[in-house]
Design a protein around this motif. Structure first.
Motif, PDB file in Angstrom:
ATOM      1  N   PHE A 311     -25.745 -18.850   3.335  1.00 40.10           N
ATOM      2  CA  PHE A 311     -25.991 -20.039   1.907  1.00 40.10           C
ATOM      3  C   PHE A 311     -26.664 -19.509   0.938  1.00 40.10           C
ATOM      4  O   PHE A 311     -26.602 -19.175  -0.311  1.00 40.10           O
ATOM      5  N   VAL A 315     -25.073 -17.843  -2.315  1.00 37.69           N
ATOM      6  CA  VAL A 315     -25.337 -18.855  -3.837  1.00 37.69           C
ATOM      7  C   VAL A 315     -26.259 -18.178  -4.744  1.00 37.69           C
ATOM      8  O   VAL A 315     -25.468 -18.098  -6.136  1.00 37.69           O
ATOM      9  N   TYR A 318     -23.671 -15.661  -6.032  1.00 45.14           N
ATOM     10  CA  TYR A 318     -22.533 -16.029  -6.359  1.00 45.14           C
ATOM     11  C   TYR A 318     -22.963 -16.652  -8.634  1.00 45.14           C
ATOM     12  O   TYR A 318     -22.775 -16.224  -9.350  1.00 45.14           O
ATOM     13  N   TYR A 372     -21.151 -27.263   2.431  1.00 47.43           N
ATOM     14  CA  TYR A 372     -20.879 -25.759   2.138  1.00 47.43           C
ATOM     15  C   TYR A 372     -19.397 -26.365   2.161  1.00 47.43           C
ATOM     16  O   TYR A 372     -18.705 -25.057   1.685  1.00 47.43           O
ATOM     17  N   LEU A 376     -16.506 -24.298  -1.462  1.00 49.88           N
ATOM     18  CA  LEU A 376     -15.771 -23.637  -1.339  1.00 49.88           C
ATOM     19  C   LEU A 376     -14.370 -23.785  -2.534  1.00 49.88           C
ATOM     20  O   LEU A 376     -14.009 -22.853  -2.980  1.00 49.88           O
ATOM     21  N   ARG A 465     -16.671 -15.232  -0.353  1.00 46.31           N
ATOM     22  CA  ARG A 465     -16.237 -16.481  -0.002  1.00 46.31           C
ATOM     23  C   ARG A 465     -16.464 -16.054   1.470  1.00 46.31           C
ATOM     24  O   ARG A 465     -17.048 -17.562   2.241  1.00 46.31           O
ATOM     25  N   LEU A 468     -19.315 -17.204   2.263  1.00 40.96           N
ATOM     26  CA  LEU A 468     -19.433 -18.910   2.398  1.00 40.96           C
ATOM     27  C   LEU A 468     -18.482 -19.900   3.409  1.00 40.96           C
ATOM     28  O   LEU A 468     -19.257 -20.939   4.342  1.00 40.96           O
ATOM     29  N   SER A 471     -20.978 -19.925   7.307  1.00 41.00           N
ATOM     30  CA  SER A 471     -22.138 -20.911   7.053  1.00 41.00           C
ATOM     31  C   SER A 471     -21.382 -22.457   7.571  1.00 41.00           C
ATOM     32  O   SER A 471     -21.818 -22.986   8.344  1.00 41.00           O
TER      33      SER A 471
END
Length: 492
Positions: A311, A315, A318, A372, A376, A465, A468, A471
């Motif tokens: 994650f 992140v 992202y 988590y 999303l 995605r 994610l 995770s």
């Protein structure tokens, strides 16, 4: 949660023949340690925090390193992967050698090597040498982490005293990792080299403090025969397995190199298993997995670290690639999770005593999975307070509850001569779990990539995605494992 084993307190875990009933008064007596015990604890805690800082700081510095040394993405990956390779491959061996050769000796030597490699890494311009120093630091950490763990478990009495020490120890490690993002952002603003050099003076000071405050210990009485071939096959098998995991996304999961790497590694580890079942004094006693909660704790650790590091990998990309945030801005956005973990240290042992390690693991993994899933929802223009902060807070709470509880659960009821082995097992699970899930995440992100020339923020978000989702799935799977009823076997 109404699980048969979730209501047991930690006292019943460490003394399985006696279950605590609801009519018993809770323990309220304070733990009183001597000055020497506090200093001993601070020495080993500081080293674990350095390990955590080192992992997360370098991640923030990678773009600056690549720009100055003219490195591509593949080469930069190995600055991270080389550390994982050294760390994950020798943790079991490091913990066991500490039992067999002396914990104080192994701890101080490995910490000295860590300091020297940090200094060299901050001074060199050759990418190959830089990557080599990362591998050496990983090797050193593979000895300091389980050795520090077993120093605590053999110098603090099992029960509330050890619970408190372990909760502080594991929280230092988690805090170092979480706060390393902020420290890395600050150091990188000066120069990426400071992400390597900042550890050197701290490590040198701790070596001298360790020489004074870590009690001298003798090698284990069980060290009456050296399992040389077991040590060799274990090191080679784990090295091959972790190397294959971290290189699979680049090589391809179906490539000849990856398949051959897994096949050879499994064969070598199978040879290790055969050797361990035949020698009189094995390096690892496999039946330890049947004792207490060792197996369950290790599986929980795989899910916890595998999901969390994957994650974090997603992140950070992202926030920087999709939202265009600076490394320091990204670090500050994730700071609440680190602060929650860091401030939980004084209370973790009390929570374990009151609710039991199993209950806290279940609650922590539930919080992680929910965090988590909530993440999303993010889009290309999120509101930080409404869309990102709830997940960050849930992850901080989940990690703060689950991480120390898993470590306490993994070593409860294990005799002193095998505490290094138990510590090595749990920390190997965290590293191999992180390597495995992160490798799968990387493959998913790469395989879900967009067509060449598509660079919109939405396209990049959709690319991330699947990682994610993975995770969240891993955290939920770990929760199911932790919640499943099981029978304990306890050494008598």
């Amino acid at each position: 949660m109404s699980l048969n084993d979730a209501s047991c307190t930690f006292e019943s875990m460490t003394s399985p023949t006696t279950l605590k009933t609801s009519t018993e008064p809770p323990l309220v007596s304070a733990v009183h340690w001597t000055r020497a015990q506090w200093l001993l604890l601070m020495v080993v805690c500081t080293v674990l925090a350095l390990d955590g800082l080192d992992v997360s700081m370098v991640g923030v510095a990678l773009p600056s390193i690549g720009q100055e040394l003219n490195l591509g993405t593949d080469s930069l990956q190995w600055i991270v992967s080389a550390y994982v390779l050294g760390y994950g491959s020798l943790l079991l061996l490091g913990g066991r050698l500490a039992d067999l050769l002396g914990r104080r000796r192994i701890f101080l030597i490995a910490l000295s090597v860590f300091a020297a490699a940090s200094l060299l890494g901050g001074l060199v311009d050759d990418p190959a040498i830089l990557i080599a120093t990362r591998f050496i630091k990983g090797l050193a950490a593979a000895f300091t982490a389980p050795t520090g763990f077993s120093i605590i478990t053999t110098n603090f009495a099992e029960g509330r005293e050890r619970n408190k020490a372990l909760s502080i120890f594991t929280t230092f490690g988690a805090s170092g990792f979480s706060l390393g993002l902020v420290v890395g952002g600050l150091m990188t603003s000066l120069s990426w080299r400071w992400t390597f050099l900042v550890s050197v003076p701290i490590a040198v000071v701790v070596v001298f403090l360790g020489m004074k405050f870590i009690p001298k210990d003798k090698p284990s009485a069980e060290n009456s025969g050296h399992d040389i071939w077991g040590a060799v096959t274990l090191a080679l098998g784990m090295l091959g397995l972790v190397y294959t995991l971290v290189s699979a996304p680049e090589q391809g999961w179906g490539s000849v190199a990856t398949i051959a790497g897994f096949a050879v590694s499994i064969a070598v580890l199978a040879a290790f298993a055969v050797i361990e079942n035949k020698v009189k004094h094995p390096l690892i006693r496999f039946s330890i997995l049947k004792e207490g909660w060792v197996a369950r704790a290790n599986l929980s650790a795989v899910g916890l670290f595998g999901s969390y590091l994957s994650f974090q990998f997603i992140v950070t990309m992202y926030l920087q690639s999709v939202l265009g945030w600076t490394p320091l801005g990204m670090a500050l956005a994730l700071l609440p999770a680190g602060l929650l973990v860091a401030t939980s240290a004084p209370f973790a042992d009390r929570l374990i005593e009151k609710f039991g390690a199993t209950q806290l693991i279940l609650t922590g993994l539930t919080a992680l999975g929910l965090g988590y899933v909530l993440f999303l929802r993010v889009g290309t223009t999120p509101n930080y307070v409404l869309d990102i902060l709830p997940s960050v807070v849930l992850l901080g709470i989940g990690f703060a509850l689950a991480f120390p509880s898993i470590n306490v659960q993994a070593t409860a009821g294990i005799k002193d001569s095998e505490q290094g082995l138990a510590a090595g097992l749990i920390q190997t699970s965290t590293q191999v779990g992180a390597a495995l899930v992160l490798a799968v995440t990387t493959a998913l992100v790469s395989g879900h990539g967009q067509a060449a020339g598509t660079v919109s923020a939405q396209a990049m978000l959709e690319q991330y995605r699947p990682g994610l989702i993975l995770s969240a799935a891993v955290a939920i799977a770990a929760l199911l494992v932790a919640a499943a009823p099981s029978r304990r076997r306890v050494r008598t």
